[in-house]
Design an enzyme around this catalytic site. Structure first.
Site, PDB file in Angstrom:
ATOM      1  N   ASP A   1      -2.956  57.992 -73.057  1.00  0.00           N
ATOM      2  CA  ASP A   1      -3.414  56.619 -72.816  1.00  0.00           C
ATOM      3  C   ASP A   1      -2.303  55.899 -72.069  1.00  0.00           C
ATOM      4  O   ASP A   1      -1.381  55.358 -72.692  1.00  0.00           O
ATOM      5  CB  ASP A   1      -3.686  55.894 -74.135  1.00  0.00           C
ATOM      6  CG  ASP A   1      -5.063  56.180 -74.697  1.00  0.00           C
ATOM      7  OD1 ASP A   1      -6.035  56.072 -73.944  1.00  0.00           O
ATOM      8  OD2 ASP A   1      -5.158  56.506 -75.891  1.00  0.00           O
TER       9      ASP A   1
ATOM     10  N   ARG B   1       2.256  54.870 -73.242  1.00  0.00           N
ATOM     11  CA  ARG B   1       3.061  55.777 -74.061  1.00  0.00           C
ATOM     12  C   ARG B   1       4.388  56.115 -73.380  1.00  0.00           C
ATOM     13  O   ARG B   1       5.380  56.378 -74.041  1.00  0.00           O
ATOM     14  CB  ARG B   1       2.285  57.065 -74.350  1.00  0.00           C
ATOM     15  CG  ARG B   1       0.821  56.878 -74.733  1.00  0.00           C
ATOM     16  CD  ARG B   1       0.600  55.879 -75.851  1.00  0.00           C
ATOM     17  NE  ARG B   1      -0.811  55.768 -76.189  1.00  0.00           N
ATOM     18  CZ  ARG B   1      -1.318  54.830 -76.977  1.00  0.00           C
ATOM     19  NH1 ARG B   1      -0.537  53.907 -77.503  1.00  0.00           N
ATOM     20  NH2 ARG B   1      -2.609  54.815 -77.240  1.00  0.00           N
TER      21      ARG B   1
ATOM     22  N   ARG C   1      -6.558  44.036 -72.217  1.00  0.00           N
ATOM     23  CA  ARG C   1      -6.476  45.274 -71.448  1.00  0.00           C
ATOM     24  C   ARG C   1      -7.540  45.370 -70.374  1.00  0.00           C
ATOM     25  O   ARG C   1      -7.406  46.154 -69.432  1.00  0.00           O
ATOM     26  CB  ARG C   1      -6.642  46.474 -72.392  1.00  0.00           C
ATOM     27  CG  ARG C   1      -5.638  46.535 -73.510  1.00  0.00           C
ATOM     28  CD  ARG C   1      -6.170  47.303 -74.720  1.00  0.00           C
ATOM     29  NE  ARG C   1      -6.589  48.653 -74.402  1.00  0.00           N
ATOM     30  CZ  ARG C   1      -7.335  49.409 -75.209  1.00  0.00           C
ATOM     31  NH1 ARG C   1      -7.770  48.937 -76.362  1.00  0.00           N
ATOM     32  NH2 ARG C   1      -7.675  50.634 -74.846  1.00  0.00           N
TER      33      ARG C   1
ATOM     34  N   LYS D   1     -14.143  54.135 -70.234  1.00  0.00           N
ATOM     35  CA  LYS D   1     -14.281  53.800 -71.653  1.00  0.00           C
ATOM     36  C   LYS D   1     -14.542  52.294 -71.800  1.00  0.00           C
ATOM     37  O   LYS D   1     -14.258  51.542 -70.877  1.00  0.00           O
ATOM     38  CB  LYS D   1     -13.030  54.227 -72.424  1.00  0.00           C
ATOM     39  CG  LYS D   1     -11.720  53.575 -71.967  1.00  0.00           C
ATOM     40  CD  LYS D   1     -10.532  54.164 -72.682  1.00  0.00           C
ATOM     41  CE  LYS D   1      -9.262  53.404 -72.348  1.00  0.00           C
ATOM     42  NZ  LYS D   1      -8.060  53.993 -72.949  1.00  0.00           N
ATOM     43  N   HIS D   2     -15.165  51.873 -72.914  1.00  0.00           N
ATOM     44  CA  HIS D   2     -15.608  52.626 -74.080  1.00  0.00           C
ATOM     45  C   HIS D   2     -17.122  52.547 -74.109  1.00  0.00           C
ATOM     46  O   HIS D   2     -17.663  51.462 -74.370  1.00  0.00           O
ATOM     47  CB  HIS D   2     -15.033  52.062 -75.361  1.00  0.00           C
ATOM     48  CG  HIS D   2     -13.540  51.927 -75.378  1.00  0.00           C
ATOM     49  ND1 HIS D   2     -12.881  50.858 -74.781  1.00  0.00           N
ATOM     50  CD2 HIS D   2     -12.576  52.727 -75.886  1.00  0.00           C
ATOM     51  CE1 HIS D   2     -11.581  50.999 -74.962  1.00  0.00           C
ATOM     52  NE2 HIS D   2     -11.357  52.125 -75.625  1.00  0.00           N
TER      53      HIS D   2
ATOM     54  N   HIS E   1      -9.783  49.838 -84.634  1.00  0.00           N
ATOM     55  CA  HIS E   1      -8.725  50.564 -85.338  1.00  0.00           C
ATOM     56  C   HIS E   1      -8.775  50.265 -86.839  1.00  0.00           C
ATOM     57  O   HIS E   1      -8.332  51.078 -87.653  1.00  0.00           O
ATOM     58  CB  HIS E   1      -7.346  50.175 -84.799  1.00  0.00           C
ATOM     59  CG  HIS E   1      -7.060  50.719 -83.436  1.00  0.00           C
ATOM     60  ND1 HIS E   1      -7.416  50.050 -82.287  1.00  0.00           N
ATOM     61  CD2 HIS E   1      -6.467  51.877 -83.044  1.00  0.00           C
ATOM     62  CE1 HIS E   1      -7.043  50.761 -81.235  1.00  0.00           C
ATOM     63  NE2 HIS E   1      -6.479  51.871 -81.661  1.00  0.00           N
TER      64      HIS E   1
ATOM     65  N   ASP F   1     -13.988  58.198 -79.074  1.00  0.00           N
ATOM     66  CA  ASP F   1     -12.715  57.529 -79.297  1.00  0.00           C
ATOM     67  C   ASP F   1     -12.080  58.217 -80.515  1.00  0.00           C
ATOM     68  O   ASP F   1     -12.723  59.052 -81.186  1.00  0.00           O
ATOM     69  CB  ASP F   1     -12.946  56.034 -79.547  1.00  0.00           C
ATOM     70  CG  ASP F   1     -11.733  55.173 -79.211  1.00  0.00           C
ATOM     71  OD1 ASP F   1     -10.621  55.732 -79.080  1.00  0.00           O
ATOM     72  OD2 ASP F   1     -11.878  53.945 -79.080  1.00  0.00           O
TER      73      ASP F   1
END
Length: 335
Positions: free
Chosen positions: A63, A71, A139, A169-170, A182, A251
């Site tokens: 990601d 990351r 985002r 996505k998504h 999450h 996901d």
């Protein structure tokens, strides 16, 4: 091959992981910050995974969106802007915004290709609403479906030029979620007619090589199950209404929006019509549970995988990262 993408626990494979992955033969792997130190370490890890799998076209994901979701970070790598920067530029100069999005994605792709990453979970095609959870709004590419599709197309193109496959996505849209998947399961009460706005960017990019589902209940389509676990949403909406025939991954099934054991969630997603399960955290007991519950990848899903990875087979990454970043920054300065 098993239809699952697994996370890895650290900067290199443990002996237990090496033995397990060799036997399980997962479709691919995904990296997080715990797997990232520097260029040499990442290249060694991606080379090791490819050697272990015996597949040159092994999908290794990350990601790397820009902004908060990245990351690979400074000082080892450049920082990249998130979607709202390009949306702001689009207000003033649409063509410049599209070109900035393309250059930015191409620069990201070059950074990934250098260390052996072949798939980036980008772009977001979620249409932002006034009450969209911040987990998406900070985002996303904005609230206008046509411009989201245009910039998303440019991002896919930029990644491909660098030798990296993109993931839309998504699906079928995360913009109406008011809570973060999450931690919670969102329920969307919008009508099927209202949801036409949400599916528009995905329909425009229905030929994308890979897509990712959302863990959201859409009452208009299936009030009982989140999209990831709903054969109605997957077959009638994503495959039917949207027309997407690329590789469809979940996901992360570890997200709290889904309930049950890792094996239950994985088996449910495949039964619902997903091609592959995404399990990100590298926990051995959960990975073993998933493998015990999954059969081999279907012929249809394998064909979708092969078609997606063929897009970059033998590709020579194009462009110069510094020049692309400079071009992006010059365009964004307009906004």
């Amino acid at each position: 091959m098993k239809p699952v993408i697994f996370g890895v626990s650290g900067l290199e494979l443990t002996a237990d992981e090496r033995a397990f992955f060799a036997e399980a033969d997962p479709l691919g792997y995904i990296f997080f910050a715990r797997n990232v130190a520097n260029r040499a370490q990442m290249r060694a890890l991606t080379d090791d995974l490819r050697s272990l799998s015996g597949r040159d076209d092994l999908p290794i994901l990350i990601d790397q969106e820009g902004g908060r979701v990245a990351r690979m970070r400074a000082p080892e790598w450049p920082e990249f802007p998130a979607g709202p920067a390009f949306d702001a530029l689009y207000d003033k100069a649409p063509i410049s915004a599209i070109e900035a999005a393309r250059a930015n994605a191409q620069a990201i792709g070059l950074m990934l290709a250098e260390v052996g990453i072949t798939v980036d979970a980008l772009p977001l095609l979620d249409v932002v609403q006034a009450d969209t959870t911040e987990a998406i709004s900070i985002r996303a590419l904005g609230s206008e479906p046509m411009r989201i599709a245009a910039m998303g197309r440019a991002m896919l193109d930029g990644l491909k030029r660098a030798g990296v496959v993109g993931v839309v996505k998504h699906m079928p849209g995360h913009g109406r979620a008011q809570v973060d998947t999450h931690y919670h399961l969102p329920t969307v009460t919008a009508s099927a007619e209202e949801l036409e706005i949400d599916v528009h960017p995905f329909r425009a990019l229905k030929d994308a090589p890979m897509g990712m589902t959302s863990h959201i209940v859409f009452n208009a389509w299936d009030p009982e199950r989140p999209a990831t676990l709903s054969p109605i949403v997957i077959e009638q909406v994503i495959r039917g209404q949207i027309g997407f025939d690329g590789l469809l991954m979940t996901d992360d099934i570890d997200m709290k929006a889904l309930s049950g054991t890792a094996g239950d969630k994985a088996a449910g997603a495949i039964a619902a019509g997903c091609d592959v399960v995404l399990d990100c955290w590298g926990r051995m007991d959960e990975m073993q549970d998933i493998i015990a519950r999954l059969g081999d990848i279907s012929d249809v899903s394998r064909a979708r995988l092969d078609r997606a990875m063929a897009m970059i087979a033998g590709a020579v990454p194009q462009g110069d990262m510094a020049e692309l970043i400079a071009k992006r920054d010059a365009l964004l300065a307009v906004a």
